[in-house]
Design a protein around this motif. Structure first.
Motif, PDB file in Angstrom:
ATOM      1  N   GLY A   1      -7.506  -4.103   1.520  1.00 35.78           N
ATOM      2  CA  GLY A   1      -6.371  -4.217   2.329  1.00 35.78           C
ATOM      3  C   GLY A   1      -5.721  -5.507   2.731  1.00 35.78           C
ATOM      4  N   TYR A   2      -5.902  -6.337   2.003  1.00 32.11           N
ATOM      5  CA  TYR A   2      -5.395  -7.957   1.991  1.00 32.11           C
ATOM      6  C   TYR A   2      -4.436  -8.395   0.982  1.00 32.11           C
ATOM      7  CZ  TYR A   2      -8.910  -8.423   5.849  1.00 32.11           C
ATOM      8  OH  TYR A   2      -9.665  -8.117   6.760  1.00 32.11           O
ATOM      9  N   CYS A   3      -3.636  -9.160   1.153  1.00 39.91           N
ATOM     10  CA  CYS A   3      -2.591  -9.536   0.169  1.00 39.91           C
ATOM     11  C   CYS A   3      -2.808 -11.174   0.521  1.00 39.91           C
ATOM     12  CB  CYS A   3      -1.258  -9.296   0.252  1.00 39.91           C
ATOM     13  SG  CYS A   3      -0.226  -9.966  -0.866  1.00 39.91           S
ATOM     14  N   ASP A   4      -3.031 -11.851  -0.659  1.00 34.27           N
ATOM     15  CA  ASP A   4      -3.137 -13.523  -0.490  1.00 34.27           C
ATOM     16  C   ASP A   4      -1.708 -13.957  -1.063  1.00 34.27           C
ATOM     17  OD1 ASP A   4      -5.437 -13.835   0.486  1.00 34.27           O
ATOM     18  OD2 ASP A   4      -6.472 -13.542  -1.545  1.00 34.27           O
ATOM     19  N   ILE A   5      -0.925 -14.478  -0.459  1.00 33.36           N
ATOM     20  CA  ILE A   5       0.379 -14.963  -0.452  1.00 33.36           C
ATOM     21  C   ILE A   5       0.403 -16.466  -0.940  1.00 33.36           C
ATOM     22  CG2 ILE A   5       2.663 -15.160   0.292  1.00 33.36           C
ATOM     23  CD1 ILE A   5       1.214 -13.058   2.412  1.00 33.36           C
TER      24      ILE A   5
ATOM     25  N   ARG B   1      -3.248  -9.124   6.302  1.00 34.85           N
ATOM     26  CA  ARG B   1      -3.904  -7.799   6.317  1.00 34.85           C
ATOM     27  C   ARG B   1      -2.832  -6.750   6.088  1.00 34.85           C
ATOM     28  NH1 ARG B   1      -3.613  -5.240  11.034  1.00 34.85           N
ATOM     29  NH2 ARG B   1      -3.338  -6.592  12.896  1.00 34.85           N
ATOM     30  N   GLU B   2      -3.384  -5.521   5.903  1.00 36.58           N
ATOM     31  CA  GLU B   2      -2.674  -4.405   5.802  1.00 36.58           C
ATOM     32  C   GLU B   2      -2.211  -4.007   7.173  1.00 36.58           C
ATOM     33  OE1 GLU B   2      -2.844   0.053   3.763  1.00 36.58           O
ATOM     34  OE2 GLU B   2      -4.893  -1.203   4.147  1.00 36.58           O
ATOM     35  N   PRO B   3      -0.958  -3.708   7.740  1.00 31.95           N
ATOM     36  CA  PRO B   3      -0.531  -3.292   8.831  1.00 31.95           C
ATOM     37  C   PRO B   3      -1.207  -1.860   9.306  1.00 31.95           C
ATOM     38  CG  PRO B   3       1.287  -3.379   7.377  1.00 31.95           C
ATOM     39  CD  PRO B   3       0.177  -3.751   6.538  1.00 31.95           C
ATOM     40  N   THR B   4      -1.207  -1.755  10.377  1.00 31.12           N
ATOM     41  CA  THR B   4      -1.472  -0.439  11.171  1.00 31.12           C
ATOM     42  C   THR B   4      -0.585   0.218  11.682  1.00 31.12           C
ATOM     43  OG1 THR B   4      -2.440  -1.336  13.372  1.00 31.12           O
ATOM     44  CG2 THR B   4      -4.146  -1.485  11.163  1.00 31.12           C
ATOM     45  N   VAL B   5      -0.703   1.464  12.446  1.00 28.62           N
ATOM     46  CA  VAL B   5       0.341   2.135  12.977  1.00 28.62           C
ATOM     47  C   VAL B   5       0.400   1.401  14.281  1.00 28.62           C
ATOM     48  CG1 VAL B   5       0.562   4.289  14.272  1.00 28.62           C
ATOM     49  CG2 VAL B   5      -0.156   4.334  11.882  1.00 28.62           C
TER      50      VAL B   5
ATOM     51  N   GLY C   1       5.074  -4.360   0.054  1.00 31.64           N
ATOM     52  CA  GLY C   1       3.910  -4.125  -0.978  1.00 31.64           C
ATOM     53  C   GLY C   1       2.753  -3.115  -0.179  1.00 31.64           C
ATOM     54  N   PHE C   2       2.759  -3.373   1.128  1.00 30.50           N
ATOM     55  CA  PHE C   2       1.793  -2.204   1.663  1.00 30.50           C
ATOM     56  C   PHE C   2       2.283  -1.064   2.208  1.00 30.50           C
ATOM     57  CE2 PHE C   2      -0.272  -6.482   3.345  1.00 30.50           C
ATOM     58  CZ  PHE C   2      -1.356  -6.213   2.710  1.00 30.50           C
ATOM     59  N   LEU C   3       3.809  -0.929   2.065  1.00 29.30           N
ATOM     60  CA  LEU C   3       4.545   0.216   2.438  1.00 29.30           C
ATOM     61  C   LEU C   3       4.697   1.080   1.186  1.00 29.30           C
ATOM     62  CD1 LEU C   3       7.107  -1.298   5.110  1.00 29.30           C
ATOM     63  CD2 LEU C   3       4.644  -0.465   5.328  1.00 29.30           C
ATOM     64  N   ASP C   4       4.379   0.781   0.021  1.00 30.50           N
ATOM     65  CA  ASP C   4       4.653   1.572  -1.033  1.00 30.50           C
ATOM     66  C   ASP C   4       3.593   2.465  -1.536  1.00 30.50           C
ATOM     67  OD1 ASP C   4       7.034   0.127  -1.915  1.00 30.50           O
ATOM     68  OD2 ASP C   4       6.109  -1.352  -3.132  1.00 30.50           O
TER      69      ASP C   4
END
Length: 95
Positions: free
Chosen positions: A15-19, A39-43, A92-95
């Motif tokens: 649930g992470y993305c290194d940019i 980190r991946e966003p939550t609600v 990318g987390f929303l796809d």
């Protein structure tokens, strides 16, 4: 048109993305960074974003700072090329 993830974004299965930034920045704490980890966003993150006051841009900067665990002023230091990379990582987390 290719859906290949760019080399400057590295999503993992935790649930992470290194940019990788286009150019390193010096964070508020004095550390020079060439990458940021989002980190991946939550609600909950989305609710806080939606209820936050300010322009869309200020709300987005604040949310990205929260997701990357840096100060909003650090996100504001990014050049636009690096900022676009954060936007791509978020999308990318929303796809």
């Amino acid at each position: 048109m290719s859906n290949k993830t760019p080399d400057y974004l590295r999503h993992d299965d935790q649930g992470y993305c290194d940019i990788t930034l286009a150019r390193p920045i010096t964070l508020e704490n004095g550390v020079e960074q060439g990458t940021l980890r989002m980190r991946e966003p939550t609600v909950e993150d989305q609710i806080v974003h939606d209820e936050m006051k300010g322009s869309d841009a200020v709300r987005e900067v604040t949310m990205f700072a929260n997701l990357c665990e840096v100060a909003p002023s650090d996100i504001r230091k990014l050049n636009l090329k690096s900022y676009k990379r954060l936007q791509e990582a978020y999308a990318g987390f929303l796809d």
